[in-house]
Design an enzyme around this catalytic site. Structure first.
Site, PDB file in Angstrom:
ATOM      1  N   ASP A  75       0.789  -1.225   0.000  1.00 31.76           N
ATOM      2  CA  ASP A  75       0.000   0.000   0.000  1.00 31.76           C
ATOM      3  C   ASP A  75       0.821   1.274   0.000  1.00 31.76           C
ATOM      4  O   ASP A  75       0.340   2.339   0.355  1.00 31.76           O
ATOM      5  CB  ASP A  75      -0.894  -0.010   1.253  1.00 31.76           C
ATOM      6  CG  ASP A  75      -0.071  -0.260   2.514  1.00 31.76           C
ATOM      7  OD1 ASP A  75       1.151  -0.043   2.469  1.00 31.76           O
ATOM      8  OD2 ASP A  75      -0.656  -0.661   3.541  1.00 31.76           O
ATOM      9  N   GLU A  84      -0.353  -8.941  -1.276  1.00 33.03           N
ATOM     10  CA  GLU A  84      -0.932  -8.401  -0.027  1.00 33.03           C
ATOM     11  C   GLU A  84      -2.160  -7.540  -0.356  1.00 33.03           C
ATOM     12  O   GLU A  84      -2.328  -6.415   0.112  1.00 33.03           O
ATOM     13  CB  GLU A  84       0.097  -7.586   0.774  1.00 33.03           C
ATOM     14  CG  GLU A  84      -0.260  -7.390   2.239  1.00 33.03           C
ATOM     15  CD  GLU A  84       0.745  -6.508   2.985  1.00 33.03           C
ATOM     16  OE1 GLU A  84       0.762  -5.283   2.773  1.00 33.03           O
ATOM     17  OE2 GLU A  84       1.526  -7.074   3.765  1.00 33.03           O
ATOM     18  N   GLU A  86      -2.166   5.106   3.007  1.00 37.01           N
ATOM     19  CA  GLU A  86      -2.126   3.694   2.580  1.00 37.01           C
ATOM     20  C   GLU A  86      -3.502   3.105   2.283  1.00 37.01           C
ATOM     21  O   GLU A  86      -3.643   2.294   1.364  1.00 37.01           O
ATOM     22  CB  GLU A  86      -1.391   2.859   3.625  1.00 37.01           C
ATOM     23  CG  GLU A  86       0.114   3.105   3.715  1.00 37.01           C
ATOM     24  CD  GLU A  86       0.495   4.307   4.561  1.00 37.01           C
ATOM     25  OE1 GLU A  86      -0.417   4.991   5.097  1.00 37.01           O
ATOM     26  OE2 GLU A  86       1.705   4.581   4.678  1.00 37.01           O
ATOM     27  N   HIS A 104       6.687   5.270  12.663  1.00 36.17           N
ATOM     28  CA  HIS A 104       6.959   6.081  11.471  1.00 36.17           C
ATOM     29  C   HIS A 104       5.697   6.607  10.800  1.00 36.17           C
ATOM     30  O   HIS A 104       5.780   7.476   9.942  1.00 36.17           O
ATOM     31  CB  HIS A 104       7.740   5.259  10.434  1.00 36.17           C
ATOM     32  CG  HIS A 104       6.938   4.146   9.816  1.00 36.17           C
ATOM     33  ND1 HIS A 104       6.074   4.360   8.770  1.00 36.17           N
ATOM     34  CD2 HIS A 104       6.845   2.831  10.097  1.00 36.17           C
ATOM     35  CE1 HIS A 104       5.500   3.204   8.435  1.00 36.17           C
ATOM     36  NE2 HIS A 104       5.938   2.269   9.231  1.00 36.17           N
ATOM     37  N   ARG A 117       2.721   8.263   8.960  1.00 36.90           N
ATOM     38  CA  ARG A 117       2.501   9.664   8.613  1.00 36.90           C
ATOM     39  C   ARG A 117       1.419  10.297   9.491  1.00 36.90           C
ATOM     40  O   ARG A 117       1.562  11.426   9.960  1.00 36.90           O
ATOM     41  CB  ARG A 117       2.080   9.773   7.151  1.00 36.90           C
ATOM     42  CG  ARG A 117       2.915  10.737   6.332  1.00 36.90           C
ATOM     43  CD  ARG A 117       2.670  10.523   4.855  1.00 36.90           C
ATOM     44  NE  ARG A 117       3.926  10.206   4.179  1.00 36.90           N
ATOM     45  CZ  ARG A 117       4.656  11.091   3.514  1.00 36.90           C
ATOM     46  NH1 ARG A 117       4.270  12.339   3.423  1.00 36.90           N
ATOM     47  NH2 ARG A 117       5.775  10.733   2.935  1.00 36.90           N
ATOM     48  N   HIS A 127      13.553   5.262  12.459  1.00 40.19           N
ATOM     49  CA  HIS A 127      13.290   5.404  11.021  1.00 40.19           C
ATOM     50  C   HIS A 127      14.139   6.553  10.485  1.00 40.19           C
ATOM     51  O   HIS A 127      14.430   7.510  11.215  1.00 40.19           O
ATOM     52  CB  HIS A 127      11.799   5.693  10.838  1.00 40.19           C
ATOM     53  CG  HIS A 127      11.299   5.568   9.426  1.00 40.19           C
ATOM     54  ND1 HIS A 127      11.578   6.508   8.467  1.00 40.19           N
ATOM     55  CD2 HIS A 127      10.540   4.620   8.826  1.00 40.19           C
ATOM     56  CE1 HIS A 127      11.009   6.142   7.318  1.00 40.19           C
ATOM     57  NE2 HIS A 127      10.372   4.993   7.510  1.00 40.19           N
TER      58      HIS A 127
HETATM   59  C1  UD1 Z   1       6.838   4.862   3.510  1.00 41.34           C
HETATM   60  C2  UD1 Z   1       5.430   4.462   3.044  1.00 41.34           C
HETATM   61  C3  UD1 Z   1       4.673   3.746   4.152  1.00 41.34           C
HETATM   62  C4  UD1 Z   1       5.511   2.600   4.719  1.00 41.34           C
HETATM   63  C5  UD1 Z   1       6.877   3.115   5.129  1.00 41.34           C
HETATM   64  C6  UD1 Z   1       7.748   2.006   5.616  1.00 41.34           C
HETATM   65  C7  UD1 Z   1       4.220   5.936   1.493  1.00 41.34           C
HETATM   66  C8  UD1 Z   1       3.439   7.151   1.321  1.00 41.34           C
HETATM   67  N1  UD1 Z   1       4.668   5.689   2.720  1.00 41.34           N
HETATM   68  O1  UD1 Z   1       6.682   5.826   4.517  1.00 41.34           O
HETATM   69  O2  UD1 Z   1       3.443   3.241   3.644  1.00 41.34           O
HETATM   70  O3  UD1 Z   1       4.833   2.075   5.840  1.00 41.34           O
HETATM   71  O4  UD1 Z   1       7.519   3.724   3.993  1.00 41.34           O
HETATM   72  O5  UD1 Z   1       8.860   2.483   6.320  1.00 41.34           O
HETATM   73  O6  UD1 Z   1       4.478   5.226   0.545  1.00 41.34           O
HETATM   74  N2  UD1 Z   1      14.347   8.473   4.330  1.00 41.34           N
HETATM   75  C9  UD1 Z   1      15.697   8.388   4.061  1.00 41.34           C
HETATM   76  N3  UD1 Z   1      16.240   7.171   3.724  1.00 41.34           N
HETATM   77  C10 UD1 Z   1      15.489   6.027   3.654  1.00 41.34           C
HETATM   78  C11 UD1 Z   1      14.104   6.131   3.918  1.00 41.34           C
HETATM   79  C12 UD1 Z   1      13.556   7.337   4.241  1.00 41.34           C
HETATM   80  O7  UD1 Z   1      16.408   9.376   4.135  1.00 41.34           O
HETATM   81  O8  UD1 Z   1      16.042   4.957   3.352  1.00 41.34           O
HETATM   82  C13 UD1 Z   1      13.745   9.778   4.727  1.00 41.34           C
HETATM   83  C14 UD1 Z   1      13.678  10.819   3.595  1.00 41.34           C
HETATM   84  O9  UD1 Z   1      13.848  12.089   4.149  1.00 41.34           O
HETATM   85  C15 UD1 Z   1      12.244  10.666   3.119  1.00 41.34           C
HETATM   86  C16 UD1 Z   1      11.536  10.404   4.435  1.00 41.34           C
HETATM   87  O10 UD1 Z   1      12.414   9.559   5.164  1.00 41.34           O
HETATM   88  O11 UD1 Z   1      11.782  11.819   2.444  1.00 41.34           O
HETATM   89  C17 UD1 Z   1      10.173   9.757   4.321  1.00 41.34           C
HETATM   90  O12 UD1 Z   1      10.202   8.632   3.462  1.00 41.34           O
HETATM   91  P1  UD1 Z   1       8.828   8.209   2.702  1.00 41.34           P
HETATM   92  O13 UD1 Z   1       9.107   7.004   1.885  1.00 41.34           O
HETATM   93  O14 UD1 Z   1       8.233   9.388   2.028  1.00 41.34           O
HETATM   94  O15 UD1 Z   1       7.838   7.890   3.875  1.00 41.34           O
HETATM   95  P2  UD1 Z   1       7.850   6.783   4.999  1.00 41.34           P
HETATM   96  O16 UD1 Z   1       7.313   7.429   6.219  1.00 41.34           O
HETATM   97  O17 UD1 Z   1       9.145   6.102   5.010  1.00 41.34           O
HETATM   98  N1  UDP Z   2      12.453  -3.648  10.192  1.00 40.77           N
HETATM   99  C1  UDP Z   2      13.817  -3.769   9.952  1.00 40.77           C
HETATM  100  N2  UDP Z   2      14.670  -2.965  10.664  1.00 40.77           N
HETATM  101  C2  UDP Z   2      14.235  -2.052  11.565  1.00 40.77           C
HETATM  102  C3  UDP Z   2      12.845  -1.928  11.786  1.00 40.77           C
HETATM  103  C4  UDP Z   2      11.979  -2.736  11.066  1.00 40.77           C
HETATM  104  O1  UDP Z   2      14.255  -4.595   9.153  1.00 40.77           O
HETATM  105  O2  UDP Z   2      15.068  -1.368  12.182  1.00 40.77           O
HETATM  106  C5  UDP Z   2      11.529  -4.491   9.410  1.00 40.77           C
HETATM  107  C6  UDP Z   2      10.473  -5.243  10.180  1.00 40.77           C
HETATM  108  O3  UDP Z   2      10.943  -6.532  10.551  1.00 40.77           O
HETATM  109  C7  UDP Z   2       9.307  -5.319   9.208  1.00 40.77           C
HETATM  110  C8  UDP Z   2       9.483  -4.086   8.343  1.00 40.77           C
HETATM  111  O4  UDP Z   2      10.796  -3.598   8.590  1.00 40.77           O
HETATM  112  O5  UDP Z   2       9.409  -6.447   8.359  1.00 40.77           O
HETATM  113  C9  UDP Z   2       8.457  -3.053   8.684  1.00 40.77           C
HETATM  114  O6  UDP Z   2       8.778  -1.870   8.053  1.00 40.77           O
HETATM  115  P1  UDP Z   2       8.116  -0.494   8.448  1.00 40.77           P
HETATM  116  O7  UDP Z   2       7.670  -0.533   9.868  1.00 40.77           O
HETATM  117  O8  UDP Z   2       9.073   0.556   8.034  1.00 40.77           O
HETATM  118  O9  UDP Z   2       6.878  -0.424   7.454  1.00 40.77           O
HETATM  119  P2  UDP Z   2       5.370  -0.969   7.511  1.00 40.77           P
HETATM  120  O10 UDP Z   2       5.413  -2.432   7.712  1.00 40.77           O
HETATM  121  O11 UDP Z   2       4.681  -0.229   8.622  1.00 40.77           O
HETATM  122  O12 UDP Z   2       4.814  -0.568   6.188  1.00 40.77           O
END
Ligand code: UD1
Ligand code: UDP
Length: 384
Positions: free
Chosen positions: A96, A118, A132, A209, A211, A242
């Site tokens: 999602d 999923e 999502e 994490h 939003r 995160h």
């Molecule tokens: C995204 C997904 C969410 C998922 C989550 C898992 C959307 C809208 N959101 O949210 O559904 O649950 O990932 O973690 O698709 N950043 C880095 N490096 C990384 C990752 C993130 O620097 O490897 C920082 C960046 O500043 C980025 C911010 O985190 O802009 C947010 O990342 P983003 O993918 O937009 O949203 P998540 O909250 O990670």
């Molecule tokens: N996870 C990981 N390292 C971390 C925290 C989480 O590998 O430090 C894994 C966790 O086991 C799970 C996935 O990341 O499989 C969940 O990711 P996240 O919570 O970012 O996203 P969501 O599942 O809420 O979309």
């Protein structure tokens, strides 16, 4: 031989797609071309490295503090160019995230069948989780093959008018990933965690994490954690933070400098699953963690008002506690001090899968593309 293209961009998609990519690469029936959007960077690469996956295409879209619209437009633009050059016979998207919905839309515009892994999770509230819930519903409208993890998710799709002939219950591939990783006892790169692992101390593992929780709710979580740390000096709180700076700015100030709080960079999946298995209680707003921790018999307190994953709540291993500071404090306190309550939640249940979801997925795709037959669907049995 048909070409299938798994497309993913974030950590949880990578974890849940990895068993499928590996199964496709091992199959003689498909040419598997892996495309990542790079919606996440470090957190995505960490997973691909662990599973030995080298993407064929990388759109590299990440921007710091990126907007939803930027993720959507940069993904569609990148895939539009890719599909104009060569079209796979099907794309596979997972879950999602905005990567998954954008990829489904780009494929749909090019007339490429979409396989949704999923499929069918629903919270029933369009604003939570945001965005999502909307992403999932949009993807379902343009999907050819819906791979539902559970009978509940299949029922959600049927209720929305999706043709049952196009739905297969596979179980969730996160359980495949978990079962192949958790027993490897991957060493922690942070020496504090290795010491903690050998100390026998009780561990509260925390991730956040979402939003819709950013801002006041996350600041409240930080304060709740600070209170727990102060009132439970023997407890160790582990928070792999995160990478999102917005999350860090909200949660970390309240807990910085506390002796019994360890804040780390995101752990590799191997380290995280090991930490999960060492934990006493899990406090999270993550989707994937809600699916993994019940498999390991860990009580999970979910800092959300609702969930699209009701199965483990029904089984009693997951409790929805919302984001109120006082409630978080009290629910953690109760699990730490009321053994009967703890035991009632600490049951290992596997409503999300049996470790065979990837092979069911590949068989269902083989049938879609006319090179094989579906296999028996996943059925949850409380005795598994
Ligand atoms: C995204 C997904 C969410 C998922 C989550 C898992 C959307 C809208 N959101 O949210 O559904 O649950 O990932 O973690 O698709 N950043 C880095 N490096 C990384 C990752 C993130 O620097 O490897 C920082 C960046 O500043 C980025 C911010 O985190 O802009 C947010 O990342 P983003 O993918 O937009 O949203 P998540 O909250 O990670
Ligand atoms: N996870 C990981 N390292 C971390 C925290 C989480 O590998 O430090 C894994 C966790 O086991 C799970 C996935 O990341 O499989 C969940 O990711 P996240 O919570 O970012 O996203 P969501 O599942 O809420 O979309």
């Amino acid at each position: 031989m048909p070409t299938v293209m798994p497309i993913y961009g974030t950590r949880p998609e990578a974890i849940k797609m990895a068993p499928i990519v590996i199964a496709l690469q091992e199959s003689a029936d498909f040419d598997c071309v892996v495309t990542v959007t790079g919606q996440h960077r470090e957190m995505l690469d960490q997973v691909n490295d662990l599973f030995g996956i080298v993407p064929d295409h990388d759109l590299n879209i990440l921007q710091q503090r990126q907007s939803l619209s930027a993720i959507m437009t940069r993904t569609i633009d990148g895939l539009d160019k890719l599909f104009t050059e060569s079209k796979p016979d099907a794309v596979i998207v997972q879950g999602d995230t905005t990567t998954s919905t954008a990829a489904a839309i780009a494929a749909f515009y090019h007339g490429i069948p979409v396989v949704h892994v999923e499929a069918g999770l629903r919270s029933g509230d369009l604003m939570s989780p945001f965005p999502e819930e909307a992403n999932r519903k949009i993807t379902s409208q343009i999907t050819s093959l819906h791979l539902a993890p559970t009978s509940t998710s299949k029922a959600n799709l049927l209720a929305e008018g999706i043709d049952g002939a196009n739905i297969v219950i596979t179980g969730n591939t996160v359980i495949d990933a978990l079962l192949t990783t958790v027993d490897k006892h991957v060493p922690f790169s942070d020496p504090q965690l290795e010491m903690l692992a050998n100390s026998g101390r009780r561990i509260l593992l925390v991730t956040t994490h979402r939003r819709e929780n950013q801002g006041d709710a996350m600041r409240g979580m930080g304060r709740a954690l600070a209170r727990i740390a102060d009132s439970e000096p023997d407890l160790a709180i582990v928070l792999p933070a995160h990478r999102n700076p917005v999350v860090r700015e909200a949660v970390l100030p309240a807990i910085e400098g506390k002796d019994n709080v360890i804040v780390t960079e995101p752990l590799s999946y191997g380290e995280f699953t090991r930490m999960l298995s060492l934990s006493h209680v899990v406090l999270t707003d993550s989707g994937g963690v809600q699916e993994e921790a019940p498999s390991l018999g860990k009580p999970v307190l979910v800092m959300r008002e609702n969930t699209e994953r009701p199965e483990a709540v029904d089984a009693g291993t997951v409790a929805l506690i919302g984001t109120d500071e006082e409630r978080i404090f009290k629910e953690v306190y109760r699990l730490l001090h009321d053994q009967e309550h703890y035991d009632s939640m600490a049951n290992a249940v596997n409503p999300y899968g049996d470790g065979l979801a990837a092979s069911r997925t590949v068989a269902a795709i083989a049938q879609l593309l006319g090179v094989g037959r579906r296999t028996a669907e996943f059925e949850y049995s409380a005795s598994f």
